[in-house]
Design a protein around this motif. Structure first.
Motif, mmCIF file in Angstrom:
data_model
loop_
_atom_site.group_PDB
_atom_site.id
_atom_site.type_symbol
_atom_site.label_atom_id
_atom_site.label_comp_id
_atom_site.label_asym_id
_atom_site.label_seq_id
_atom_site.Cartn_x
_atom_site.Cartn_y
_atom_site.Cartn_z
ATOM 1 N N GLY A 25 -2.586 7.936 2.986
ATOM 2 C CA GLY A 25 -2.319 7.451 4.345
ATOM 3 C C GLY A 25 -3.554 6.731 4.862
ATOM 4 O O GLY A 25 -3.905 6.817 6.032
ATOM 5 N N GLY A 26 -4.188 6.006 3.952
ATOM 6 C CA GLY A 26 -5.494 5.387 4.245
ATOM 7 C C GLY A 26 -5.411 4.089 5.020
ATOM 8 O O GLY A 26 -6.438 3.525 5.422
ATOM 9 N N LEU A 41 2.191 3.622 3.467
ATOM 10 C CA LEU A 41 3.551 3.090 3.543
ATOM 11 C C LEU A 41 3.610 1.733 4.233
ATOM 12 O O LEU A 41 4.502 0.943 3.968
ATOM 13 N N VAL A 86 -7.365 11.067 6.505
ATOM 14 C CA VAL A 86 -7.980 11.038 7.839
ATOM 15 C C VAL A 86 -6.939 10.653 8.880
ATOM 16 O O VAL A 86 -6.331 9.563 8.794
HETATM 17 C C1 LIG Z 1 -3.220 6.904 12.128
HETATM 18 S S1 LIG Z 1 -3.098 5.975 10.636
HETATM 19 C C2 LIG Z 1 -4.600 6.454 9.831
HETATM 20 C C3 LIG Z 1 -5.073 5.440 8.817
HETATM 21 C C4 LIG Z 1 -6.431 5.779 8.166
HETATM 22 N N1 LIG Z 1 -6.410 7.070 7.524
HETATM 23 C C5 LIG Z 1 -7.525 5.703 9.186
HETATM 24 O O1 LIG Z 1 -7.985 6.762 9.658
HETATM 25 O O2 LIG Z 1 -7.938 4.580 9.510
HETATM 26 C C6 LIG Z 1 -1.855 6.858 9.709
HETATM 27 C C7 LIG Z 1 -1.401 6.135 8.443
HETATM 28 O O3 LIG Z 1 -0.500 6.983 7.713
HETATM 29 C C8 LIG Z 1 0.453 6.142 7.093
HETATM 30 N N2 LIG Z 1 1.638 6.934 6.696
HETATM 31 C C9 LIG Z 1 2.530 7.540 7.503
HETATM 32 N N3 LIG Z 1 3.441 8.219 6.765
HETATM 33 C C10 LIG Z 1 3.102 8.035 5.466
HETATM 34 C C11 LIG Z 1 3.651 8.498 4.231
HETATM 35 N N4 LIG Z 1 4.718 9.297 4.200
HETATM 36 N N5 LIG Z 1 3.035 8.107 3.084
HETATM 37 C C12 LIG Z 1 1.958 7.295 3.121
HETATM 38 N N6 LIG Z 1 1.389 6.845 4.246
HETATM 39 C C13 LIG Z 1 1.954 7.203 5.421
HETATM 40 C C14 LIG Z 1 0.746 5.094 8.152
HETATM 41 O O4 LIG Z 1 1.352 3.948 7.615
HETATM 42 C C15 LIG Z 1 -0.660 4.842 8.704
HETATM 43 O O5 LIG Z 1 -1.305 3.775 8.048
#
Ligand SMILES: C[S@@+](CC[C@H](N)C(=O)[O-])C[C@H]1O[C@@H](n2cnc3c(N)ncnc32)[C@H](O)[C@@H]1O
Length: 185
Positions: free
Chosen positions: A40-41, A62, A98
């Protein structure tokens, strides 16, 4: 389907700012020559700062637009659900999540798959807003109103999910709002 993160990808790094690299170095036990998975980066806002402390970085997310932003950095973007990662068992030395766990579709499945791809002797670090605090409960309410698919857990609940996978887990808290849940496999 509508994705909130596609909508804000263009301004995400600017709004959120850079991470605390020294804190990340400490909780992730860096440096390492091995591979780091940032689950979820998103744009790679956080893990791109760790480039000189790890062998390689893979960002799994995603949101296509968040990942597009990560291509501007020296990391490898992979579009995938963290609940069903397209990687072999035990191939990452470090796994980082994160501010993303509460956004995942299924936290239990995500934790299990993140642990599956972690090598024995490796470390998984999850940073989350601490749901014990009123301010974070208000944030959860705001995300519900914005129709985001958020599901918050306390650091203690996250610890228990990870411990059920057989790892040794500890919690570190920063100030009032942030908790780090650290699991050694
Ligand atoms: C609040 S952002 C945080 C991004 C990064 N970790 C940061 O701190 O800059 C949450 C991220 O989780 C991703 N996400 C949500 N559900 C997901 C899933 N099931 N699998 C992969 N990524 C996911 C979203 O697309 C989003 O980019």
């Amino acid at each position: 389907m509508f994705d909130h993160f596609d909508l804000i990808a263009g301004i995400y790094d600017r709004v959120m700012g850079p991470p605390d690299t020294e804190r990340l170095r400490q909780v992730l036990k860096l440096p390492t020559d091995g591979w780091l998975l940032d689950g979820g980066g998103g744009t790679g806002r956080v893990s791109s700062y760790l480039n000189n402390m790890v062998g390689n970085i893979v960002v799994s997310d995603l949101s296509q637009r968040m990942l597009k932003k990560s291509r501007e950095k020296d990391i490898c973007p992979v579009r995938a659900h963290v609940e069903r990662l397209p990687f072999a068992d035990e191939c990452f030395d470090r796994v980082l999540v994160v501010d993303a766990l509460h956004h995942f579709c299924n936290q239990q499945e995500a934790v299990e798959d993140l642990m599956r791809v972690l090598k024995p002797g490796g470390r998984l670090v999850i940073e989350e807003p601490d749901f014990n605090h009123t301010g974070v409960k208000l944030l959860a309410l705001a995300e519900k109103i914005a129709m985001m698919r958020s599901h918050f857990f306390t650091p203690e609940q996250i610890r228990d999910m990870l411990a059920a996978n057989g790892s040794s887990v500890k919690i570190e808290k920063d100030g009032h709002y942030t908790a780090w849940v650290i699991a050694d496999k």
